[in-house]
Design a protein around this motif. Structure first.
Motif, PDB file in Angstrom:
ATOM      1  N   ARG A   1       4.572  -1.134  13.882  1.00 43.98           N
ATOM      2  CA  ARG A   1       3.237  -0.825  13.372  1.00 43.98           C
ATOM      3  C   ARG A   1       3.289   0.403  12.453  1.00 43.98           C
ATOM      4  NH1 ARG A   1       2.448  -2.539  18.648  1.00 43.98           N
ATOM      5  NH2 ARG A   1       1.035  -4.348  18.857  1.00 43.98           N
ATOM      6  N   VAL A   2       4.179   0.305  11.476  1.00 42.58           N
ATOM      7  CA  VAL A   2       4.381   1.403  10.537  1.00 42.58           C
ATOM      8  C   VAL A   2       3.480   1.194   9.332  1.00 42.58           C
ATOM      9  CG1 VAL A   2       6.057   2.579   9.062  1.00 42.58           C
ATOM     10  CG2 VAL A   2       6.757   1.647  11.266  1.00 42.58           C
ATOM     11  N   ALA A   3       2.770   2.245   8.934  1.00 41.81           N
ATOM     12  CA  ALA A   3       1.923   2.177   7.737  1.00 41.81           C
ATOM     13  C   ALA A   3       2.548   3.041   6.651  1.00 41.81           C
ATOM     14  CB  ALA A   3       0.510   2.651   8.045  1.00 41.81           C
ATOM     15  N   LEU A   4       2.607   2.507   5.446  1.00 45.25           N
ATOM     16  CA  LEU A   4       3.137   3.239   4.296  1.00 45.25           C
ATOM     17  C   LEU A   4       2.055   3.338   3.237  1.00 45.25           C
ATOM     18  CD1 LEU A   4       6.655   1.569   3.863  1.00 45.25           C
ATOM     19  CD2 LEU A   4       6.101   3.694   5.065  1.00 45.25           C
TER      20      LEU A   4
ATOM     21  N   GLN B   1      -4.486   9.371   5.418  1.00 45.43           N
ATOM     22  CA  GLN B   1      -4.871   9.674   6.802  1.00 45.43           C
ATOM     23  C   GLN B   1      -6.372   9.934   6.919  1.00 45.43           C
ATOM     24  OE1 GLN B   1      -2.704  12.902   8.498  1.00 45.43           O
ATOM     25  NE2 GLN B   1      -3.719  12.790  10.489  1.00 45.43           N
ATOM     26  N   GLY B   2      -6.929  10.694   6.001  1.00 49.34           N
ATOM     27  CA  GLY B   2      -8.346  11.058   6.083  1.00 49.34           C
ATOM     28  C   GLY B   2      -9.284   9.912   5.828  1.00 49.34           C
ATOM     29  N   GLN B   3      -8.772   8.809   5.331  1.00 49.47           N
ATOM     30  CA  GLN B   3      -9.607   7.658   5.023  1.00 49.47           C
ATOM     31  C   GLN B   3      -9.598   6.611   6.146  1.00 49.47           C
ATOM     32  OE1 GLN B   3      -7.348   7.141   1.254  1.00 49.47           O
ATOM     33  NE2 GLN B   3      -9.389   6.926   0.300  1.00 49.47           N
ATOM     34  N   LEU B   4      -8.924   6.920   7.264  1.00 48.87           N
ATOM     35  CA  LEU B   4      -8.790   5.955   8.352  1.00 48.87           C
ATOM     36  C   LEU B   4      -9.426   6.485   9.625  1.00 48.87           C
ATOM     37  CD1 LEU B   4      -5.061   4.878   7.810  1.00 48.87           C
ATOM     38  CD2 LEU B   4      -7.140   3.687   7.037  1.00 48.87           C
ATOM     39  N   GLY B   5      -9.992   5.534  10.405  1.00 50.81           N
ATOM     40  CA  GLY B   5     -10.599   5.905  11.671  1.00 50.81           C
ATOM     41  C   GLY B   5      -9.554   6.274  12.710  1.00 50.81           C
ATOM     42  N   LYS B   6     -10.031   6.988  13.756  1.00 50.54           N
ATOM     43  CA  LYS B   6      -9.111   7.444  14.782  1.00 50.54           C
ATOM     44  C   LYS B   6      -8.506   6.284  15.556  1.00 50.54           C
ATOM     45  CE  LYS B   6     -11.248  11.976  15.449  1.00 50.54           C
ATOM     46  NZ  LYS B   6     -11.905  12.897  16.401  1.00 50.54           N
ATOM     47  N   ASP B   7      -9.250   5.189  15.737  1.00 58.17           N
ATOM     48  CA  ASP B   7      -8.698   4.066  16.476  1.00 58.17           C
ATOM     49  C   ASP B   7      -7.531   3.414  15.715  1.00 58.17           C
ATOM     50  OD1 ASP B   7     -10.531   3.207  14.493  1.00 58.17           O
ATOM     51  OD2 ASP B   7     -10.569   1.204  15.429  1.00 58.17           O
ATOM     52  N   VAL B   8      -7.646   3.427  14.388  1.00 58.54           N
ATOM     53  CA  VAL B   8      -6.542   2.877  13.579  1.00 58.54           C
ATOM     54  C   VAL B   8      -5.336   3.803  13.659  1.00 58.54           C
ATOM     55  CG1 VAL B   8      -5.810   2.262  11.247  1.00 58.54           C
ATOM     56  CG2 VAL B   8      -8.098   1.639  12.043  1.00 58.54           C
ATOM     57  N   LEU B   9      -5.569   5.127  13.499  1.00 55.82           N
ATOM     58  CA  LEU B   9      -4.465   6.087  13.543  1.00 55.82           C
ATOM     59  C   LEU B   9      -3.754   6.045  14.884  1.00 55.82           C
ATOM     60  CD1 LEU B   9      -6.140   9.142  11.747  1.00 55.82           C
ATOM     61  CD2 LEU B   9      -4.457   7.540  10.806  1.00 55.82           C
ATOM     62  N   ALA B  10      -4.503   5.836  15.951  1.00 56.22           N
ATOM     63  CA  ALA B  10      -3.915   5.821  17.289  1.00 56.22           C
ATOM     64  C   ALA B  10      -2.929   4.662  17.450  1.00 56.22           C
ATOM     65  CB  ALA B  10      -5.011   5.745  18.345  1.00 56.22           C
ATOM     66  N   ARG B  11      -3.147   3.567  16.742  1.00 52.54           N
ATOM     67  CA  ARG B  11      -2.271   2.409  16.878  1.00 52.54           C
ATOM     68  C   ARG B  11      -1.030   2.482  15.968  1.00 52.54           C
ATOM     69  NH1 ARG B  11      -7.444  -0.026  17.662  1.00 52.54           N
ATOM     70  NH2 ARG B  11      -7.461  -1.362  19.538  1.00 52.54           N
ATOM     71  N   LEU B  12      -1.037   3.406  14.980  1.00 46.68           N
ATOM     72  CA  LEU B  12       0.070   3.491  14.001  1.00 46.68           C
ATOM     73  C   LEU B  12       1.239   4.301  14.552  1.00 46.68           C
ATOM     74  CD1 LEU B  12      -1.830   4.176  10.650  1.00 46.68           C
ATOM     75  CD2 LEU B  12      -0.854   2.005  11.460  1.00 46.68           C
ATOM     76  N   TRP B  13       2.457   3.918  14.104  1.00 42.69           N
ATOM     77  CA  TRP B  13       3.653   4.706  14.442  1.00 42.69           C
ATOM     78  C   TRP B  13       3.549   6.063  13.763  1.00 42.69           C
ATOM     79  CZ3 TRP B  13       7.595   6.685  11.260  1.00 42.69           C
ATOM     80  CH2 TRP B  13       8.717   7.219  11.942  1.00 42.69           C
ATOM     81  N   GLY B  14       3.692   7.117  14.562  1.00 43.95           N
ATOM     82  CA  GLY B  14       3.564   8.468  14.045  1.00 43.95           C
ATOM     83  C   GLY B  14       2.128   8.905  13.898  1.00 43.95           C
ATOM     84  N   HIS B  15       1.142   7.981  14.222  1.00 44.68           N
ATOM     85  CA  HIS B  15      -0.290   8.283  14.191  1.00 44.68           C
ATOM     86  C   HIS B  15      -0.763   8.715  12.811  1.00 44.68           C
ATOM     87  CE1 HIS B  15       0.004   7.861  18.475  1.00 44.68           C
ATOM     88  NE2 HIS B  15       0.824   8.922  18.576  1.00 44.68           N
ATOM     89  N   GLU B  16      -0.071   8.243  11.777  1.00 45.17           N
ATOM     90  CA  GLU B  16      -0.524   8.501  10.409  1.00 45.17           C
ATOM     91  C   GLU B  16       0.234   7.583   9.458  1.00 45.17           C
ATOM     92  OE1 GLU B  16       0.465  12.398   9.045  1.00 45.17           O
ATOM     93  OE2 GLU B  16       2.558  12.267   9.692  1.00 45.17           O
ATOM     94  N   PRO B  17      -0.338   7.305   8.311  1.00 47.18           N
ATOM     95  CA  PRO B  17       0.405   6.548   7.293  1.00 47.18           C
ATOM     96  C   PRO B  17       1.519   7.440   6.725  1.00 47.18           C
ATOM     97  CG  PRO B  17      -1.973   6.516   6.864  1.00 47.18           C
ATOM     98  CD  PRO B  17      -1.742   7.558   7.899  1.00 47.18           C
ATOM     99  N   GLN B  18       2.670   6.835   6.491  1.00 49.51           N
ATOM    100  CA  GLN B  18       3.832   7.595   6.005  1.00 49.51           C
ATOM    101  C   GLN B  18       3.820   7.664   4.470  1.00 49.51           C
ATOM    102  OE1 GLN B  18       6.009   8.978   8.355  1.00 49.51           O
ATOM    103  NE2 GLN B  18       4.357   8.190   9.691  1.00 49.51           N
ATOM    104  N   GLN B  19       3.894   8.900   3.962  1.00 50.10           N
ATOM    105  CA  GLN B  19       3.975   9.073   2.512  1.00 50.10           C
ATOM    106  C   GLN B  19       5.389   8.680   2.030  1.00 50.10           C
ATOM    107  OE1 GLN B  19       1.639  10.028   0.400  1.00 50.10           O
ATOM    108  NE2 GLN B  19       0.006  10.581   1.858  1.00 50.10           N
ATOM    109  N   ILE B  20       5.452   7.959   0.932  1.00 50.04           N
ATOM    110  CA  ILE B  20       6.753   7.592   0.362  1.00 50.04           C
ATOM    111  C   ILE B  20       7.134   8.641  -0.678  1.00 50.04           C
ATOM    112  CG2 ILE B  20       8.056   5.892  -0.983  1.00 50.04           C
ATOM    113  CD1 ILE B  20       6.435   3.726   0.263  1.00 50.04           C
ATOM    114  N   SER B  21       8.024   9.579  -0.279  1.00 46.63           N
ATOM    115  CA  SER B  21       8.587  10.578  -1.199  1.00 46.63           C
ATOM    116  C   SER B  21      10.028  10.166  -1.469  1.00 46.63           C
ATOM    117  CB  SER B  21       8.555  11.975  -0.572  1.00 46.63           C
ATOM    118  OG  SER B  21       9.401  12.856  -1.296  1.00 46.63           O
TER     119      SER B  21
END
Length: 918
Positions: free
Chosen positions: A32-35, A87-107
């Motif tokens: 459940r990784v978000a990028l 991250q700021g555009q997502l609800g807490k329930d969505v963040l809670a289900r994501l790996w790392g509890h946040e979308p991963q920035q691609i640097s």
């Protein structure tokens, strides 16, 4: 949804895949990784393999889509969500289900850091190079991941090497011109350059300029102009075009040269005017790299590159200047043509300067030692030698048979050796014609010698007395073999049909295989036997092996040899003399030496042994149009016999039963009565080219025979490679040498090692040839103190060891020593070096003679010249020179150098004066 289990780059951005690789390497159970990824995915759902994980990749344009995928995900694939939402555009329930509890920035830099496992990345990379380098490194990660070790910090040089490995398959440890040249020869370079990432192509020049401060501009220009795959070929052409000697010479006008250079710049450097020093350095490195590749892989390694360089020069109308190149094949061909022209010019003028210079240019060419060119160079060397011989002028006619024989052994045998090498011909027609003119001039003079020798044939037929060192063939057993056998087990080695010219060729190879010629009279000219007449096997070989004037076959020879009184006297009753012919010598069904023969020769029980090898005579009988190099490899049985004789520590007497003439311009002469190839029974009126001989040494009915003195006539219609039986010097004079092994610790009591003896015109050196050395007609007085060989340590077996220097040994001194030579021996540095060296194996007299010779020769001399001047056997020369280097090469400076391939010795006088403070 598209299922793509192997991960197709066309469906998923590469940077997304590498980011996932980094995440899974750090957290193998991640799900459940978000990028954060703003671009849409087409199609919007893809299943692919990332490392060991199967991933379901879904593009989610909204938070609702994200929530729906998270709720419905059941596996077994790992879920990866791509969305433009932070991250700021997502609800807490969505963040809670994501790996790392946040979308991963691609640097790209952070992803790269994780992927290659470095502690940090040099800040200058991200600051100066921006995202393009990181993304490029991520995109080619699979190509370099197993090969590169990045350490703790990724720096700029390592990053470029990784890019070069990934996009160009550049596998070298650093960016350097020699490596870059070698890379450009890879078969797939053109493909790599064609599909090269645009960002990498745009910035490649930065790498070249940083790593190659002087030549980076040249490399960049060539890559930009599309010639990256031809770097080495262009470099070789560049070395020719910008050769400084071109402007000083007359091979091309200054206007044409500058015009050609301008066209080169436009075609290969994109019109960019570059620093002349950079171009020159690029050419130098191209030459050095090509020489290295030649050494490693031979002509095949660079053949295509050399051809390409010639095509470049031809396209610029510069083919005529190929002669200046020391590496291009066209330069070799043009130098051959120049050699032909020089040879013909010198033949007209009667000198040898132009031929000498042209040959030296040939020898300098880098391809001279490869393939057939090495044979061509050796043929050209023989031609040069013959031109020198002609330039020294004709000799006076010999007054006696002995003088004629010694002149032939001292010079004529070398002339005939050179002639035999040149008769094979050349591919180039101009050179063929030049060689033809040369051979015609040489043969004309040689025929005059044979005509003069014809006047002495009656004395030979009568058996008139000869001086010591020249014996009738029938006297060899009693005069030479038996006395020598009193001191040492002896092998009489008879090479049937071997002429003096072939002997000279084999003699050179004997020295290379550790056989040293010795003599009980060091100052005596070359020894020889005189054939019985006619000079055929049935007569002369039987006389040799019987010790008496008689004719017969092999069985007669063996019976007479094994019962010869003088030989039996030095042998025991149990182990009488033994003679081996072909049947007893060779293993049935193979070319190997028979076991019984090997045991006989390697043992010491039989004091006197003799072997007959028929290889040369057999080849003469053939009509095959082949050229044979006579040496211990081509006569394998000779090599094996000598090996067995070495085991038995035998002294080896190498000789023949008669010589021969080769058929290169023979003519059929009708004989009224049958005889042989080169003799016939007596006639009333011999032809002009014949002599009728009579006497006890003529083993024909009535003791009379007619033989041609010229090498031209033959009495047989069928042509062969060569003939014998006549009265020419080539047939009547039989070469003779006594040899011991260089590993023989005891030496031969009363016998001295002979230095190599060749005529002055045979050696490479100054173009002016010295006059022929007169050959005495009587045996000179023996020098005192020279009877014993130099002392050796017990058990010594070093082939190249130098015997302890004998201060009393005479060394030829130069007429006028240079001033610096005396100062050298008074130099405190030399005195100290000499004292530290102890027994250096080099006397001051020898060192003085060596340095004086090098000074006279302009700092360089052939090894053979040194050996002859210092009277050192060739087999000992390298050891002597090594000892001399220990005295002169102070602190490792190359004052005295020995170039093994060129067989030359060089003196750096500037370094000598500096090191010894002269």
């Amino acid at each position: 949804m598209v299922t793509d289990p192997v991960g197709e780059a066309a469906l998923v951005p590469r940077v997304v895949v590498t980011q996932l690789q980094a995440i899974f390497e750090r957290a193998p159970l991640a799900d459940r990784v978000a990028l954060v990824w703003p671009a849409p995915l087409v199609p919007d759902c893809v299943v692919l393999q990332v490392g060991k994980q199967t991933v379901k990749l879904v593009h989610c344009p909204s938070e609702l889509a994200l929530r729906e995928q998270l709720i419905n995900h059941r596996g077994p694939e790992r879920l990866v969500l791509l969305s433009a939402l932070h991250q700021g555009q997502l609800g807490k329930d969505v963040l809670a289900r994501l790996w790392g509890h946040e979308p991963q920035q691609i640097s790209p830099w952070r992803t790269l850091q994780q992927l290659i496992r470095v502690r940090e990345i040099d800040p200058r990379l991200s600051r100066r190079q921006g995202r393009w380098m990181a993304e490029a490194l991520l995109n080619c990660h699979e190509q370099y991941r197993e090969a590169m070790d990045f350490g703790e910090v990724l720096d700029l040089e390592t990053a470029w090497l990784a890019l070069a490995r990934g996009y160009l398959d550049y596998r070298h440890p650093a960016l350097a011109l020699p490596y870059l040249f070698r890379w450009s020869l890879q078969a797939d370079v053109e493909h790599h350059l064609r599909v090269l990432d645009p960002d990498v192509r745009e910035h490649l020049g930065e790498w070249f300029h940083a790593a190659l401060p002087l030549t980076g501009t040249v490399v960049t220009a060539l890559f930009t102009a599309g010639h990256g795959q031809d770097l080495l070929a262009v470099g070789l052409a560049m070395a020719v075009i910008h050769d400084p000697e071109l402007e000083a010479g007359d091979r091309v006008s200054a206007a044409d040269l500058h015009a050609s250079r301008g066209r080169f710049v436009e075609r290969y450097l994109g019109g960019e005017r570059l620093d002349g020093r950079a171009i020159a350095q690029f050419g130098v490195h191209a030459l050095e790299t090509t020489r290295g590749l030649l050494d490693e892989g031979g002509i095949r390694a660079v053949g295509g590159t050399l051809d390409k360089a010639e095509q470049i020069l031809a396209s610029l109308d510069l083919a005529p200047i190929l002669i200046t190149s020391d590496l291009l094949p066209g330069g070799w061909r043009q130098r051959l043509q120049a050699f032909a022209q020089a040879l013909r010019t010198d033949l007209r003028r009667g000198n040898c300067q132009d031929t000498q210079a042209a040959w030296e240019a040939l020898a300098r060419h880098g391809l001279a030692r490869w393939s057939h060119r090495q044979v061509q160079l050796e043929r050209a060397r023989m031609a040069l030698r013959l031109v020198r011989w002609l330039a020294q002028g004709d000799q006076e006619a010999a007054d006696t048979p002995a003088q004629a024989v010694r002149h032939y052994m001292a010079e004529g045998s070398f002339v005939d050796w050179a002639r035999s090498q040149m008769w094979t011909g050349e591919d180039d027609e101009a050179l063929n014609q030049a060689y033809g003119d040369l051979l015609q001039a040489v043969t004309s003079r040689r025929e005059r010698r044979n005509r003069e020798f014809a006047a002495h044939l009656p004395a030979i037929a009568r058996g008139d007395a000869l001086p010591a060192g020249i014996w009738p063939v029938e006297a060899a057993l009693e005069t030479l073999v038996a006395p020598l056998a009193q001191s040492r087990p002896v092998l009489l080695l008879v090479l049937d049909g071997m002429s003096a010219a072939v002997y000279r060729e084999i003699q050179e190879d004997l020295q290379a295989h550790g056989w040293i010629e010795v003599s009980d009279t060091p100052d005596q000219p070359a020894r020889a036997l005189i054939a019985a007449l006619p000079s055929i096997t049935r007569v002369s070989r039987c006389a040799l092996l019987s010790g008496a004037l008689r004719s017969g076959e092999s069985v007669d020879e063996r019976q007479a040899f094994e019962n010869h009184p003088a030989l039996k006297k030095v042998s025991s009753t149990r182990y009488p003399p033994r003679l081996l012919h072909k049947q007893a010598l060779q293993q049935p069904g193979s070319g190997a030496l028979a076991s019984e023969a090997r045991a006989l020769l390697a043992g010491t029980e039989h004091r006197v042994t003799a072997v007959v090898i028929n290889a040369i005579d057999d080849q003469l009988s053939s009509s095959a149009q082949v050229s044979v190099a006579w040496n211990l490899q081509s006569i394998s049985l000779l090599r094996q016999v000598l090996g067995a004789a070495r085991e038995g520590e035998r002294a080896v007497i190498i000789t023949s039963d008669h010589g021969h003439v080769l058929d290169h311009d023979s003519s059929f002469l009708q004989a009224d009565t049958p005889g042989g190839e080169r003799y016939r029974p007596e006639v009333e009126v011999p032809a002009e080219s014949e002599r009728m001989l009579e006497g006890p040494r003529v083993l024909m009915p009535g003791q009379r025979v007619v033989v041609p003195w010229s090498e031209k006539p033959r009495y047989t219609r069928a042509r062969s490679r060569g003939y014998h039986g006549g009265g020419s010097l080539q047939e009547v004079v039989i070469p003779l040498g006594v040899y011991i092994s260089a590993s023989d610790a005891q030496g031969l009591a009363g016998w001295t090692e002979l230095p190599g003896s060749v005529p002055g015109w045979w050696l490479a050196g100054p173009a002016t040839a010295s006059a022929a050395t007169p050959v005495p007609d009587v045996e000179p007085a023996r020098r005192r103190g020279r009877a014993q060989p130099p002392a050796k340590a017990a058990g010594q077996g070093d082939l190249f060891a130098v015997a302890d220097a004998d201060a009393s040994a005479p060394v030829p001194a130069p007429a006028d020593d240079p001033d610096w030579l005396e100062a050298l021996f008074r130099s405190p540095v030399y005195v100290q070096t000499r004292s530290r060296a102890g027994r250096a194996g080099v006397t001051e007299a020898q060192l003085r003679a060596l340095l004086a010779l090098l000074h006279e020769s302009g700092g360089v001399a052939m090894e053979a010249t040194v050996a002859q001047r210092l009277e050192i056997p060739s087999i000992r020369l390298r050891g002597f020179l090594s000892s001399a280097q220990k005295l002169l090469n102070v602190d490792g400076y190359p004052v005295l150098t020995v170039q093994r391939e060129a067989q030359t010795v060089r003196l750096n006088l500037t370094d000598l004066k500096g090191q010894f403070e002269l």
